[in-house]
Enzyme design. Structure first.
Site, PDB file in Angstrom:
ATOM      1  N   ARG A   1       0.599  -1.159   0.171  1.00 51.36           N
ATOM      2  CA  ARG A   1      -0.449   0.104  -0.183  1.00 51.36           C
ATOM      3  C   ARG A   1       0.616   1.324  -0.199  1.00 51.36           C
ATOM      4  O   ARG A   1       1.129   1.973  -1.132  1.00 51.36           O
ATOM      5  CB  ARG A   1      -1.204  -0.351   0.834  1.00 51.36           C
TER       6      ARG A   1
ATOM      7  N   HIS B   1       6.504   4.645  12.398  1.00 54.36           N
ATOM      8  CA  HIS B   1       6.092   4.690  10.940  1.00 54.36           C
ATOM      9  C   HIS B   1       7.242   5.925  10.321  1.00 54.36           C
ATOM     10  O   HIS B   1       7.123   6.308   9.967  1.00 54.36           O
ATOM     11  CB  HIS B   1       4.804   5.046   9.797  1.00 54.36           C
TER      12      HIS B   1
ATOM     13  N   HIS C   1       9.706   7.275   7.361  1.00 54.62           N
ATOM     14  CA  HIS C   1      11.156   7.344   6.537  1.00 54.62           C
ATOM     15  C   HIS C   1      12.443   7.892   6.235  1.00 54.62           C
ATOM     16  O   HIS C   1      12.597   7.957   7.377  1.00 54.62           O
ATOM     17  CB  HIS C   1       9.895   8.310   5.275  1.00 54.62           C
TER      18      HIS C   1
ATOM     19  N   CYS D   1       5.125   9.637  -0.577  1.00 50.26           N
ATOM     20  CA  CYS D   1       3.838  10.220  -0.339  1.00 50.26           C
ATOM     21  C   CYS D   1       3.733  11.346  -1.595  1.00 50.26           C
ATOM     22  O   CYS D   1       4.267  12.429  -1.977  1.00 50.26           O
ATOM     23  CB  CYS D   1       3.666  11.317   1.054  1.00 50.26           C
TER      24      CYS D   1
END
Length: 321
Positions: A29, A221, A223, A254
């Site tokens: 996803r 989470h 990046h 994103c």
């Protein structure tokens, strides 16, 4: 709004942490959503099925968003219906609104993820609504999801910094996390969407989160835009976090955060955790194979340093089978 309520709770003060770390794979996803090359449905299904054989407990399968805004997710219903559901593996799906929830329920989803942000500007870009409007939208989704006995995971984007508003205040992020838990999320993932976090900033944020609830309720989470993801992971571990999101081959980005690169690579995260003596239940060698498989399908370089380091002729043969 959510900032008006008190959120400090009575919590145990313990530094006894588990040696098991749950890895949440978000590649299908979060990893694919920003890829311009549209991946055929059979390849996505194969991708997830391969991930299901690595020992992962959680694989975020897809997102029920409008393909107008995220073209890569055009086939979310077909992907979810066709993947092999392995016993012991959860396959959550991201839900932006009630319409998306309806589609998820139709295909048999058991767990959903909802998302918010402490940034008003990012919320308007990402969800086309204000923070207050998004909170009302999430309340509606959660209410409907509970009626269908779905479990609900929350996401908070831009926990450290926002591409439009700059630095985020830890207290604001903590208040939002508290609101999501109160609404019924069993777990909240804290996302450094543009990868500007550093160990010092992560520690400061987690200090605030500890005032909300036990840190076992939170995931991190990261990046890896500035190459800080593993260092930040170490800080999270030291503070007591035992749930981390990652994306095989370092896929990600994103659509609403220009310049943000992929998530920390699952292969790199696993190598780090295992070398620290921690358990994940995930087979690193199998994950390396999956990373090279999806990189080949995307026709792009594998962003995992560990994946590339462990690449052998034997591994390549297995990938191409």
């Amino acid at each position: 709004m959510f900032l008006s309520r008190p959120f400090i709770r009575n919590l145990p003060n313990s530094r006894s942490y588990s040696d098991f770390v749950k890895v949440v794979e978000v590649g299908p996803r979060d990893g694919l959503q920003n890829e311009k090359k549209i991946i055929p449905t059979p390849v996505k299904v194969d991708f997830i099925n391969r991930l299901s054989e690595t020992g992962l407990q959680v694989i975020e399968a897809t997102s029920f968003v409008s393909p107008k805004w995220v073209p890569q997710m055009y086939d979310s219903a077909e992907v979810f219906k066709q993947i092999k559901k392995v016993k012991g593996v959860n396959y959550p799906v991201l839900i932006p609104n009630a319409k998306g929830l309806e589609k998820a329920i139709e295909v048999g989803a058991k767990e959903i993820a909802i998302f918010s942000s402490p940034s008003e500007s990012f919320s308007k870009k990402n969800t086309n609504c204000t923070l207050s409007e998004n909170m009302e939208r999430m309340k509606e989704i959660i209410c409907l999801a509970k009626k269908s006995d779905l479990t609900i995971r929350g996401y908070i984007s831009c926990i450290i910094g926002c591409p439009y508003e700059g630095s985020m205040k830890p207290a604001v992020v903590a208040a939002l996390a508290s609101a999501l838990l109160d609404l019924g999320c069993y777990e909240v993932s804290l996302g450094d969407t543009i990868g500007v976090g550093t160990p010092k900033k992560v520690k400061s944020l987690l200090s605030e989160m500890r005032e909300v609830d036990d840190l076992s309720k939170f995931a991190l989470h990261f990046h890896d835009t500035y190459g800080q993801a593993i260092g930040n992971t170490y800080t999270g571990l030291d503070e007591g976090i035992r749930i981390f999101d990652s994306s095989v081959s370092g896929l990600g980005g994103c659509p609403y955060a220009a310049g943000a690169t992929g998530n920390v690579a699952t292969e790199d995260l696993l190598y780090f955790l295992h070398e620290q003596g921690l358990q994940t239940g995930v087979d690193l060698n199998k994950m390396v194979q999956v990373g090279h498989f999806i990189s080949n399908q995307l026709e792009k370089k594998n962003q995992s340093k560990v994946g590339n380091a462990l690449l052998t002729k034997e591994t390549l043969k297995k990938v191409c089978v």
